[in-house]
Design a protein around this motif. Structure first.
Motif, PDB file in Angstrom:
ATOM      1  N   LEU A  22      54.855  30.887  39.888  1.00 46.05           N
ATOM      2  CA  LEU A  22      55.300  31.075  41.253  1.00 46.05           C
ATOM      3  C   LEU A  22      56.819  31.143  41.282  1.00 46.05           C
ATOM      4  CD1 LEU A  22      53.100  28.432  43.133  1.00 46.05           C
ATOM      5  CD2 LEU A  22      52.582  30.837  42.724  1.00 46.05           C
ATOM      6  N   VAL A  23      57.356  31.535  42.412  1.00 46.42           N
ATOM      7  CA  VAL A  23      58.791  31.438  42.652  1.00 46.42           C
ATOM      8  C   VAL A  23      58.996  30.545  43.864  1.00 46.42           C
ATOM      9  CG1 VAL A  23      59.330  33.668  41.630  1.00 46.42           C
ATOM     10  CG2 VAL A  23      58.812  33.531  44.062  1.00 46.42           C
ATOM     11  N   LEU A  55      61.081  20.661  45.749  1.00 48.89           N
ATOM     12  CA  LEU A  55      61.018  19.198  45.680  1.00 48.89           C
ATOM     13  C   LEU A  55      59.716  18.715  45.066  1.00 48.89           C
ATOM     14  CD1 LEU A  55      62.510  18.329  49.188  1.00 48.89           C
ATOM     15  CD2 LEU A  55      63.661  18.304  46.966  1.00 48.89           C
ATOM     16  N   ALA A  56      58.645  19.462  45.260  1.00 48.85           N
ATOM     17  CA  ALA A  56      57.339  19.073  44.721  1.00 48.85           C
ATOM     18  C   ALA A  56      56.486  20.324  44.609  1.00 48.85           C
ATOM     19  CB  ALA A  56      56.671  18.023  45.609  1.00 48.85           C
ATOM     20  N   ALA A  57      55.439  20.217  43.825  1.00 52.11           N
ATOM     21  CA  ALA A  57      54.535  21.349  43.660  1.00 52.11           C
ATOM     22  C   ALA A  57      53.539  21.388  44.814  1.00 52.11           C
ATOM     23  CB  ALA A  57      53.786  21.245  42.334  1.00 52.11           C
ATOM     24  N   PRO A  58      53.275  22.555  45.377  1.00 54.14           N
ATOM     25  CA  PRO A  58      52.236  22.645  46.408  1.00 54.14           C
ATOM     26  C   PRO A  58      50.855  22.456  45.793  1.00 54.14           C
ATOM     27  CG  PRO A  58      53.007  24.837  45.826  1.00 54.14           C
ATOM     28  CD  PRO A  58      53.880  23.866  45.084  1.00 54.14           C
ATOM     29  N   GLU A  59      49.859  22.261  46.644  1.00 58.95           N
ATOM     30  CA  GLU A  59      48.502  22.071  46.155  1.00 58.95           C
ATOM     31  C   GLU A  59      48.047  23.304  45.380  1.00 58.95           C
ATOM     32  OE1 GLU A  59      44.002  21.137  47.884  1.00 58.95           O
ATOM     33  OE2 GLU A  59      45.716  21.321  49.247  1.00 58.95           O
ATOM     34  N   ASP A  85      61.533  22.116  33.895  1.00 58.15           N
ATOM     35  CA  ASP A  85      62.714  22.795  34.426  1.00 58.15           C
ATOM     36  C   ASP A  85      62.516  23.274  35.862  1.00 58.15           C
ATOM     37  OD1 ASP A  85      60.946  24.879  33.927  1.00 58.15           O
ATOM     38  OD2 ASP A  85      61.930  25.421  32.047  1.00 58.15           O
ATOM     39  N   HIS A  86      61.602  22.629  36.596  1.00 57.58           N
ATOM     40  CA  HIS A  86      61.337  22.931  38.001  1.00 57.58           C
ATOM     41  C   HIS A  86      60.813  24.351  38.212  1.00 57.58           C
ATOM     42  CE1 HIS A  86      63.140  19.092  38.964  1.00 57.58           C
ATOM     43  NE2 HIS A  86      62.800  19.257  40.229  1.00 57.58           N
ATOM     44  N   GLY A  87      60.025  24.807  37.269  1.00 57.62           N
ATOM     45  CA  GLY A  87      59.263  26.028  37.476  1.00 57.62           C
ATOM     46  C   GLY A  87      57.886  25.667  38.009  1.00 57.62           C
ATOM     47  N   LEU A  88      57.330  26.504  38.845  1.00 58.28           N
ATOM     48  CA  LEU A  88      56.011  26.277  39.427  1.00 58.28           C
ATOM     49  C   LEU A  88      54.996  27.156  38.721  1.00 58.28           C
ATOM     50  CD1 LEU A  88      56.894  26.137  43.239  1.00 58.28           C
ATOM     51  CD2 LEU A  88      56.153  24.241  41.797  1.00 58.28           C
ATOM     52  N   HIS A  89      53.920  26.521  38.244  1.00 63.48           N
ATOM     53  CA  HIS A  89      52.907  27.233  37.473  1.00 63.48           C
ATOM     54  C   HIS A  89      51.531  26.962  38.061  1.00 63.48           C
ATOM     55  CE1 HIS A  89      55.878  28.039  34.256  1.00 63.48           C
ATOM     56  NE2 HIS A  89      56.316  26.820  34.549  1.00 63.48           N
ATOM     57  N   VAL A  90      50.641  27.959  37.953  1.00 64.93           N
ATOM     58  CA  VAL A  90      49.265  27.830  38.407  1.00 64.93           C
ATOM     59  C   VAL A  90      48.340  28.077  37.221  1.00 64.93           C
ATOM     60  CG1 VAL A  90      49.755  28.480  40.782  1.00 64.93           C
ATOM     61  CG2 VAL A  90      49.226  30.253  39.124  1.00 64.93           C
ATOM     62  N   TRP A 127      51.706  29.830  49.932  1.00 62.30           N
ATOM     63  CA  TRP A 127      52.133  28.522  49.442  1.00 62.30           C
ATOM     64  C   TRP A 127      53.128  27.913  50.423  1.00 62.30           C
ATOM     65  CZ3 TRP A 127      49.501  27.384  44.982  1.00 62.30           C
ATOM     66  CH2 TRP A 127      48.966  28.467  44.279  1.00 62.30           C
ATOM     67  N   ARG A 128      52.893  26.668  50.799  1.00 66.23           N
ATOM     68  CA  ARG A 128      53.824  25.923  51.660  1.00 66.23           C
ATOM     69  C   ARG A 128      54.656  25.010  50.754  1.00 66.23           C
ATOM     70  NH1 ARG A 128      53.574  24.619  57.243  1.00 66.23           N
ATOM     71  NH2 ARG A 128      55.579  23.629  57.789  1.00 66.23           N
ATOM     72  N   ILE A 129      55.982  25.201  50.774  1.00 63.90           N
ATOM     73  CA  ILE A 129      56.882  24.527  49.826  1.00 63.90           C
ATOM     74  C   ILE A 129      58.075  23.970  50.583  1.00 63.90           C
ATOM     75  CG2 ILE A 129      58.187  24.802  47.666  1.00 63.90           C
ATOM     76  CD1 ILE A 129      56.543  27.279  47.065  1.00 63.90           C
ATOM     77  N   GLN A 130      58.655  22.908  50.053  1.00 63.84           N
ATOM     78  CA  GLN A 130      59.921  22.366  50.530  1.00 63.84           C
ATOM     79  C   GLN A 130      60.911  22.372  49.374  1.00 63.84           C
ATOM     80  OE1 GLN A 130      59.421  18.526  52.370  1.00 63.84           O
ATOM     81  NE2 GLN A 130      58.788  19.421  54.305  1.00 63.84           N
ATOM     82  N   SER A 131      62.133  22.782  49.672  1.00 61.62           N
ATOM     83  CA  SER A 131      63.186  22.841  48.660  1.00 61.62           C
ATOM     84  C   SER A 131      64.461  22.237  49.221  1.00 61.62           C
ATOM     85  CB  SER A 131      63.446  24.288  48.219  1.00 61.62           C
ATOM     86  OG  SER A 131      62.315  24.846  47.585  1.00 61.62           O
ATOM     87  N   ALA A 132      65.394  21.952  48.311  1.00 67.40           N
ATOM     88  CA  ALA A 132      66.699  21.416  48.701  1.00 67.40           C
ATOM     89  C   ALA A 132      67.694  21.720  47.593  1.00 67.40           C
ATOM     90  CB  ALA A 132      66.622  19.909  48.931  1.00 67.40           C
ATOM     91  N   PRO A 133      68.959  22.015  47.945  1.00 69.71           N
ATOM     92  CA  PRO A 133      69.989  22.175  46.905  1.00 69.71           C
ATOM     93  C   PRO A 133      70.259  20.811  46.264  1.00 69.71           C
ATOM     94  CG  PRO A 133      70.968  22.219  49.089  1.00 69.71           C
ATOM     95  CD  PRO A 133      69.493  22.196  49.304  1.00 69.71           C
ATOM     96  N   PRO A 134      70.366  20.755  44.939  1.00 70.41           N
ATOM     97  CA  PRO A 134      70.530  19.450  44.286  1.00 70.41           C
ATOM     98  C   PRO A 134      71.980  18.955  44.325  1.00 70.41           C
ATOM     99  CG  PRO A 134      70.414  21.176  42.640  1.00 70.41           C
ATOM    100  CD  PRO A 134      70.222  21.854  43.969  1.00 70.41           C
ATOM    101  N   GLN A 135      72.117  17.657  44.481  1.00 66.82           N
ATOM    102  CA  GLN A 135      73.416  17.016  44.266  1.00 66.82           C
ATOM    103  C   GLN A 135      73.589  16.667  42.796  1.00 66.82           C
ATOM    104  OE1 GLN A 135      73.792  13.642  46.910  1.00 66.82           O
ATOM    105  NE2 GLN A 135      74.731  14.884  48.506  1.00 66.82           N
ATOM    106  N   ARG A 136      72.550  16.132  42.220  1.00 68.23           N
ATOM    107  CA  ARG A 136      72.532  15.816  40.785  1.00 68.23           C
ATOM    108  C   ARG A 136      71.175  16.239  40.237  1.00 68.23           C
ATOM    109  NH1 ARG A 136      75.746  11.377  38.988  1.00 68.23           N
ATOM    110  NH2 ARG A 136      73.925  10.423  37.987  1.00 68.23           N
ATOM    111  N   TYR A 137      71.231  16.976  39.153  1.00 68.88           N
ATOM    112  CA  TYR A 137      70.001  17.520  38.592  1.00 68.88           C
ATOM    113  C   TYR A 137      69.956  17.194  37.099  1.00 68.88           C
ATOM    114  CZ  TYR A 137      66.485  21.090  37.335  1.00 68.88           C
ATOM    115  OH  TYR A 137      65.384  21.748  36.846  1.00 68.88           O
ATOM    116  N   GLU A 138      69.097  16.252  36.736  1.00 69.90           N
ATOM    117  CA  GLU A 138      68.936  15.765  35.373  1.00 69.90           C
ATOM    118  C   GLU A 138      70.294  15.333  34.788  1.00 69.90           C
ATOM    119  OE1 GLU A 138      66.185  16.847  31.486  1.00 69.90           O
ATOM    120  OE2 GLU A 138      66.906  18.485  32.759  1.00 69.90           O
TER     121      GLU A 138
END
Length: 665
Positions: A291-292, A298-302, A309-314, A324-335
């Protein structure tokens, strides 16, 4: 036991109708096949039909042409099996069949297989256009089958008018339509299919888990939609719309790949910023399992999972439209803490490649010391000052990064992201390539964004102490005045789909909005929406047993409807004969029915002897009926209507009583 009945030859007009009906059935499939294959089969169909227009081709020539066509199709499909290659073979066989279609049996075989072609087109695209063309093809094929039925029955009277044939076909469709709708809306659906649709064997433009710099030209010239996005609440600026797809870590000197084992690892820790984006994606079929999502999810949809690496796979390939219903946010700190094995993967470079790039990176490291940010900024400043964006970069050789950075210094996103990541790794900065899409086009009719395949993009992520992974887009650093040519330039300034054709933008917006409505109303009707279908009526969610009971009830009503229409369909289609039969039934109630072997005149004479007071009128009606049906001159429509009116008005009447004293005047 073999059929000993002789085959009936086709007359010229009937054969033309059969060939035209087969072409109508083949058209939806040809439009969905790859252009080269579709044009090849269409050309072969025209040539074969022209060569066999007046008489069948000799059997050896037919075999040679068929084998040659199949060989060409196999070669164009790469000798692989899948949905598109199987559909292409069906189309090829239909294109070759007219060469021997001169008998009734062959015509029915051709038309029967022609009905399969629209169904095969639905395997490739389930949009409204294939459906409309498929329905039109079904009507045309049924018309041709109706003509063949008349030919087989030896009908020597007046041929049925086109209007009557269309009415008969419409009646057939009306009989089955309620049951078909009940099955679509109410038959309990499974949340996951028992089996999947076979994958396509032919490559199609789109993102994949590999990237070879210079090979995205076909993708970047494809203006078909990749996804549609509707935001709920705050919408990011267009410059912030980075749609994250496959993340590529491994580089062999020429090609970037996504390591499969990263998919099974839990997502790296990420501290989101204050902004939240809530949205729904309608993803067009990709044949991939990725998916893109807006950077970063922030989390994987059902039904999906989030990789390291925060890729979404089915689990299953995306062979149909999905939502797909998704929530995202720009990161302040990522890993912010990078594990040793991941650091090693993000620094690895193959030996023996790009020596000039390695030397430059080492020199920059010596001059910058431990300041990774200074190296990143220095590389970006170099790109801004000396590099240009163009699609005309030639295919690079073994030392592709050296050639791009020091010789060409012009290319597009694949070249920039790949070379930038290699340069960073050579300087000791962990880096990786991220592919996906950027931006989008806002459709004002539907209040949603369209991201097209030509919006495909590749950028870089570098790992820095403190913030962790940081997005860097070297392609965006190129100044606008240094963009030499784009897809729009190669199209002669047409501006792509929406560029300079601003006058067409509202119409194109409306067209895409209608397509999205089709996707939502038909293709997006899944098991979850079926359970929630009656919520507005206060019935709540329906489980499988309640859906099955409701379907059984509606199906029973639909079957009664089918039975009623079927009985109506058995009546005489000609209004004159229908009125004459009704008149006979009125006399049958008096014991004066007409047996099948008795002619209309003989029956009228017999009834006249039994009821002399009506003999004259009945004999006149029977005489006029015989003239209407068998005379050489066919009465006009007004005369037929007058005859129908008089037949309907005639009623058996009681004989008048005899006058007294036996006076029979």
């Amino acid at each position: 036991m073999a059929d000993a009945r002789p085959s009936i030859p086709l007359d010229a007009a009937t054969r033309r109708g059969v060939v035209a009906a087969a072409a109508a059935g083949l058209l939806p499939l040809l439009l969905q096949l790859p252009q080269a294959i579709g044009l090849t089969i269409a050309t072969a169909a025209v040539v074969i039909t022209g060569l066999s227009w007046k008489k069948p081709l000799p059997a050896p020539l037919r075999l040679l042409l068929t084998l040659a066509l199949l060989a060409i199709v196999f070669n164009l499909t790469g000798f692989s099996l899948g949905r598109d290659s199987g559909s292409a073979l069906l189309a090829a066989m239909l294109a070759a069949k007219p060469s021997e279609t001169f008998q009734l049996r062959d015509a029915r075989s051709l038309l029967g297989f022609a009905l399969f072609a629209p169904f095969a087109a639905f395997l490739l695209d389930q949009g409204p256009v294939p459906l409309a063309l498929g329905l039109l093809a079904a009507v045309v094929v049924l018309l041709a089958l109706s003509r063949l039925a008349d030919l087989e029955s030896g009908e020597t009277g007046r041929p049925a008018e086109l209007r009557h044939r269309l009415l008969a076909i419409g009646r057939l469709m009306a009989i089955g339509l309620p049951l078909a709708l009940a099955a679509f809306w109410l038959f309990p659906r499974l949340s996951t299919p028992l089996w999947g649709v076979p994958e396509r064997s032919l490559a199609r433009t789109g993102l994949s888990d590999t990237m070879r710099p210079g090979e995205w030209i076909d993708l970047m010239s494809d203006d078909s939609p990749a996804l549609r996005v509707q935001f709920f609440g705050e919408t990011p600026d267009r410059q912030q719309m980075y749609w994250r797809g496959p993340v590529l870590w491994d580089f062999d000197g020429r090609e970037w790949t996504q390591p499969g084992w990263f998919r099974g690892l839990p997502a790296a820790p990420m501290e989101p910023g204050a902004v939240r984006w809530d949205y729904r994606i309608e993803l067009e079929p990709t044949e991939q399992r990725q998916l893109v999502a807006l950077d970063l999810p922030l989390a994987a949809p059902e039904g999906a999972r989030l990789s390291l690496d925060h890729g979404l796979h089915v689990r299953r390939a995306l062979t149909s439209l999905t939502r797909w219903r998704i929530q995202s946010a720009p990161p302040q700190r990522y890993e912010p803490e990078l594990r040793r094995v991941l650091r090693s993967a993000a620094l690895h470079l193959p030996e023996g490649f790009n020596p000039r790039t390695l030397a430059l990176a080492r020199r920059w490291r010596r001059e910058a010391g431990a300041n990774d940010v200074a190296i990143v900024e220095r590389a970006m400043a170099w790109i801004r000052s000396d590099f240009a964006y163009t699609l005309g970069t030639p295919l690079l050789g073994r030392h592709s990064v050296d050639e791009f950075l020091f010789d060409e210094q012009a290319g597009f996103c694949e070249h920039f992201s790949s070379s930038f990541v290699v340069l960073m790794r050579a300087a000791g900065i962990p880096a990786r390539v991220v592919t996906g899409y950027t931006g989008g086009y806002y459709n004002r009719f539907g209040d949603y964004w369209v991201v097209r395949r030509l919006d495909a993009h590749a950028w870089a992520e570098v790992w820095l102490e403190g913030p962790g992974w940081v997005r860097v887009d070297p392609t965006a650093a190129v100044a606008p005045e240094r963009i030499y040519d784009t897809i729009d330039d190669r199209a002669g300034g047409a501006g792509g789909l929406f560029g300079d054709a601003r006058g067409l933008a509202p119409m194109l917006d409306m067209t895409d909005w209608m397509r999205r409505g089709w996707n939502d109303f038909v293709l997006g009707f899944d098991a979850n929406r079926q359970r929630q279908m009656f919520r507005p009526l206060g019935l709540g969610d329906l489980d499988g047993s309640r859906l099955a009971a409701l379907f059984a009830l509606v199906a029973a009503i639909a079957l009664l409807w089918m039975a009623w229409l079927s009985r109506r369909g058995e009546r005489e289609p000609d209004p004159v004969l229908r009125a004459w039969h009704a008149l006979g039934q009125r006399y049958a109630r008096l014991g004066l029915e007409r047996p099948p072997h008795e002619t209309a005149r003989d029956w009228a004479a017999r009834v006249g002897r039994a009821r002399p007071h009506q003999a004259a009128e009945l004999n006149a009606l029977s005489e006029e009926l015989s003239n209407w049906r068998y005379a050489a001159h066919t009465p006009g429509r007004d005369a037929s209507r007058d005859l129908v009116r008089r037949l309907r008005a005639h009623r058996p009447s009681r004989p008048q009583p005899a006058p007294p004293n036996g006076d029979r005047r």
